[in-house]
Structure formats: C-alpha cells, structure tokens
Write a protein that holds these residues in place. Structure first.
Motif, mmCIF file in Angstrom:
data_model
loop_
_atom_site.group_PDB
_atom_site.id
_atom_site.type_symbol
_atom_site.label_atom_id
_atom_site.label_comp_id
_atom_site.label_asym_id
_atom_site.label_seq_id
_atom_site.Cartn_x
_atom_site.Cartn_y
_atom_site.Cartn_z
ATOM 1 N N ARG A 1 0.648 -1.102 -0.032
ATOM 2 C CA ARG A 1 -0.528 0.247 0.143
ATOM 3 C C ARG A 1 0.253 1.250 0.192
ATOM 4 O O ARG A 1 0.637 2.545 0.184
ATOM 5 C CB ARG A 1 -0.405 -0.047 1.201
ATOM 6 N N PHE A 2 2.169 1.224 -0.810
ATOM 7 C CA PHE A 2 3.269 2.337 -0.255
ATOM 8 C C PHE A 2 3.579 3.170 -1.967
ATOM 9 O O PHE A 2 4.050 4.150 -2.144
ATOM 10 C CB PHE A 2 4.058 1.774 0.299
ATOM 11 N N THR A 3 3.412 1.784 -2.411
ATOM 12 C CA THR A 3 4.179 2.013 -4.032
ATOM 13 C C THR A 3 2.919 1.743 -4.666
ATOM 14 O O THR A 3 2.512 1.066 -5.086
ATOM 15 C CB THR A 3 5.480 1.661 -4.092
ATOM 16 N N PHE A 4 2.624 2.384 -6.148
ATOM 17 C CA PHE A 4 1.745 1.566 -7.070
ATOM 18 C C PHE A 4 1.907 1.769 -8.609
ATOM 19 O O PHE A 4 2.903 2.918 -8.935
ATOM 20 C CB PHE A 4 0.695 2.282 -6.882
ATOM 21 N N PRO A 5 2.208 1.109 -8.949
ATOM 22 C CA PRO A 5 2.126 1.209 -10.514
ATOM 23 C C PRO A 5 1.496 2.047 -10.966
ATOM 24 O O PRO A 5 0.043 2.180 -10.816
ATOM 25 C CB PRO A 5 2.279 -0.173 -11.353
ATOM 26 N N PHE B 1 5.176 4.631 -7.798
ATOM 27 C CA PHE B 1 5.099 5.472 -6.987
ATOM 28 C C PHE B 1 4.752 5.414 -6.576
ATOM 29 O O PHE B 1 3.834 4.743 -6.076
ATOM 30 C CB PHE B 1 4.062 6.414 -8.285
ATOM 31 N N ASP B 2 4.669 6.384 -4.919
ATOM 32 C CA ASP B 2 3.835 6.864 -3.990
ATOM 33 C C ASP B 2 2.579 7.540 -4.317
ATOM 34 O O ASP B 2 1.753 7.852 -5.452
ATOM 35 C CB ASP B 2 4.260 7.689 -2.932
ATOM 36 N N GLN B 3 1.780 7.582 -3.397
ATOM 37 C CA GLN B 3 0.032 8.249 -3.975
ATOM 38 C C GLN B 3 0.705 9.032 -4.737
ATOM 39 O O GLN B 3 0.163 9.550 -5.857
ATOM 40 C CB GLN B 3 -0.863 7.919 -2.796
ATOM 41 N N GLU B 4 1.288 10.217 -3.941
ATOM 42 C CA GLU B 4 1.330 11.744 -4.527
ATOM 43 C C GLU B 4 2.033 11.670 -6.083
ATOM 44 O O GLU B 4 1.344 11.952 -6.657
ATOM 45 C CB GLU B 4 1.660 12.334 -3.684
ATOM 46 N N GLY B 5 2.909 10.486 -5.957
ATOM 47 C CA GLY B 5 3.785 10.658 -7.370
ATOM 48 C C GLY B 5 2.865 9.813 -8.686
ATOM 49 O O GLY B 5 2.680 10.744 -9.765
ATOM 50 N N LEU B 6 1.374 10.049 -8.343
ATOM 51 C CA LEU B 6 0.753 8.738 -9.100
ATOM 52 C C LEU B 6 -0.178 9.720 -9.327
ATOM 53 O O LEU B 6 -0.097 9.766 -10.646
ATOM 54 C CB LEU B 6 0.387 7.040 -8.517
ATOM 55 N N VAL B 7 -0.456 10.399 -8.612
ATOM 56 C CA VAL B 7 -1.433 11.382 -8.942
ATOM 57 C C VAL B 7 -1.027 12.417 -10.088
ATOM 58 O O VAL B 7 -1.679 12.531 -10.960
ATOM 59 C CB VAL B 7 -2.558 12.122 -7.612
ATOM 60 N N GLU B 8 -0.094 12.623 -9.361
ATOM 61 C CA GLU B 8 1.273 14.027 -10.356
ATOM 62 C C GLU B 8 1.651 13.181 -11.639
ATOM 63 O O GLU B 8 1.329 14.514 -12.573
ATOM 64 C CB GLU B 8 2.429 14.521 -9.816
ATOM 65 N N HIS B 9 1.630 12.646 -11.677
ATOM 66 C CA HIS B 9 2.572 11.941 -12.955
ATOM 67 C C HIS B 9 0.945 11.095 -13.824
ATOM 68 O O HIS B 9 1.578 11.442 -15.230
ATOM 69 C CB HIS B 9 2.535 10.394 -12.649
ATOM 70 N N PRO C 1 -4.760 0.923 -9.080
ATOM 71 C CA PRO C 1 -4.383 0.672 -8.310
ATOM 72 C C PRO C 1 -3.894 0.844 -6.763
ATOM 73 O O PRO C 1 -4.039 -0.176 -5.970
ATOM 74 C CB PRO C 1 -2.440 0.523 -8.788
ATOM 75 N N ILE C 2 -4.462 1.993 -6.306
ATOM 76 C CA ILE C 2 -4.416 2.829 -4.776
ATOM 77 C C ILE C 2 -5.711 1.936 -4.606
ATOM 78 O O ILE C 2 -5.672 0.846 -3.250
ATOM 79 C CB ILE C 2 -4.251 4.238 -4.712
ATOM 80 N N CYS C 3 -6.601 1.925 -5.071
ATOM 81 C CA CYS C 3 -8.302 1.260 -4.544
ATOM 82 C C CYS C 3 -8.074 -0.320 -3.980
ATOM 83 O O CYS C 3 -8.280 -0.978 -3.104
ATOM 84 C CB CYS C 3 -9.223 1.747 -5.148
ATOM 85 N N ALA C 4 -7.309 -0.779 -5.399
ATOM 86 C CA ALA C 4 -7.145 -2.483 -5.390
ATOM 87 C C ALA C 4 -6.822 -3.001 -4.624
ATOM 88 O O ALA C 4 -6.633 -3.742 -3.964
ATOM 89 C CB ALA C 4 -6.523 -2.356 -7.009
#
Length: 200
Positions: free
Chosen positions: A110-114, A123-131, A146-149
C-alpha cells in the motif's frame, strides 16, 4: 499550545475553517506544497484560533485512566505521564487489533503503485496522482485504480469510468492517515460502543 485556523473553506465537513495544533500543522507544512491536514488541498495562510484556545483552556475533563479532573489544555502532558491512562489506551488497542500475520507475502503493498496506463512503477500515492495528471490527463481508457485495488475493500477488477476524476476526488489524502488496516471493523465498533457507555 498554539492552535492555528487554516483557510480550507472548500472542505464540506467544516462549517468554518478547520483548526490544528502546531505540531500537527507542522507535519502538513513539510511537503514542498503545504497541504490541509484533512483534505490535502493547498493551504492558504492561517490565523491563530483564539476562540478554540480559550475553549480548550476553560473546558474541564476527566482522565480516563486515573479519573483526575483537569482542563483540556493540561490533558496532553498529563496523558504522557499517567501510567493508568496509558494502560487504558493499550486496552483499547489490544481489543481492536488482530493477531499479526507471520507470512509477510500476505500483506498487500500500500506504499508504491504502478501507473495503470503505462509501464512506470513505484510511485507513492502523491507521485502517481502527479504522474497521471501530467502524462495521462487526456487518456480516456478505463483502468483499475491501483491504490483502491490494494485496499481491503478494493475490487481489483473494477475499472473506473473516469480515472482522472477518481484520482482527484478519492486520493487527495492518504488512507494511512485515517485507517488502521489491522483493526477488525466489527470489533472496533463494539469496543467504541462499550467505551462510550462506560465513559459517560
């Protein structure tokens, strides 16, 4: 302790601006862009919450551990040194926490996401949103968040009809701030109800 009232009038949970104690607010000011401690939107300049400070200075409460009466303003320092209060807190924690798993492979990440659109990972959550805002804002492809999953309640097969809108609405804050993943919801609710009746 200084309390600061922040300019976050857009947040629907508050009829007025939310207030934070200085140590909590300092955590929100650490990122490059200071954010609201509730909704993670950009902060506007705040002001000292004098009405709240006065209320804290004049409201009397009782320690749940030793039953000593005091003003709310003294409660934090009292709680730090009251062994009976610390035992009271630990009783509650033990009552709602499941036994830890011994097999770490059962824990979801729950810390890094594709990125669900491209091959980029970690990506961390903030990084995924920005990306996604930067590179995929016009992509209409339906994808799984990927965060919800990764959440206990998440559906790894659910495809969001508008992923960008979902990101902006659902992931403006980190679930880790508000959720204890090891606590059993039914046990937690029963414990809260029992304690609320006992503490009256």
């Amino acid at each position: 302790m200084l309390r600061v009232q922040e300019g976050c009038s857009h947040h629907p949970l508050f009829f007025s601006h939310p207030s934070f104690c200085t140590p909590c607010l300092q955590e929100c000011l650490k990122p490059k862009k200071p954010v609201c401690g509730v909704c993670r939107s950009t902060l506007s300049p705040g002001s000292r919450a004098l009405d709240l400070e006065k209320q804290i200075e004049t409201t009397e409460t009782t320690c749940n551990g030793c039953n000593k009466k005091m003003y709310l303003s003294k409660m934090r320092s009292h709680a730090a040194s009251c062994s009976k209060y610390q035992n009271y807190i630990m009783e509650g924690v033990k009552a709602v926490t499941k036994e830890p798993f011994h097999n770490t492979r059962n824990f979801p990440n729950r810390f890094t996401f594709p990125c669900p659109y491209c091959s980029e990972k970690n990506f961390d959550q903030e990084g995924l949103v920005e990306h996604c805002k930067t590179l995929h804002s016009m992509d209409a492809k339906q994808v799984v968040c990927p965060i919800c999953a990764s959440m206990p309640w998440g559906d790894p097969n659910y495809r969001s009809a508008n992923f960008m809108e979902h990101l902006q609405r659902r992931h403006r804050f980190s679930y880790d701030t508000f959720v204890d993943y090891d606590a059993d919801e039914d046990d937690m609710m029963a414990q809260v109800l029992m304690r609320s009746l006992r503490d009256k």
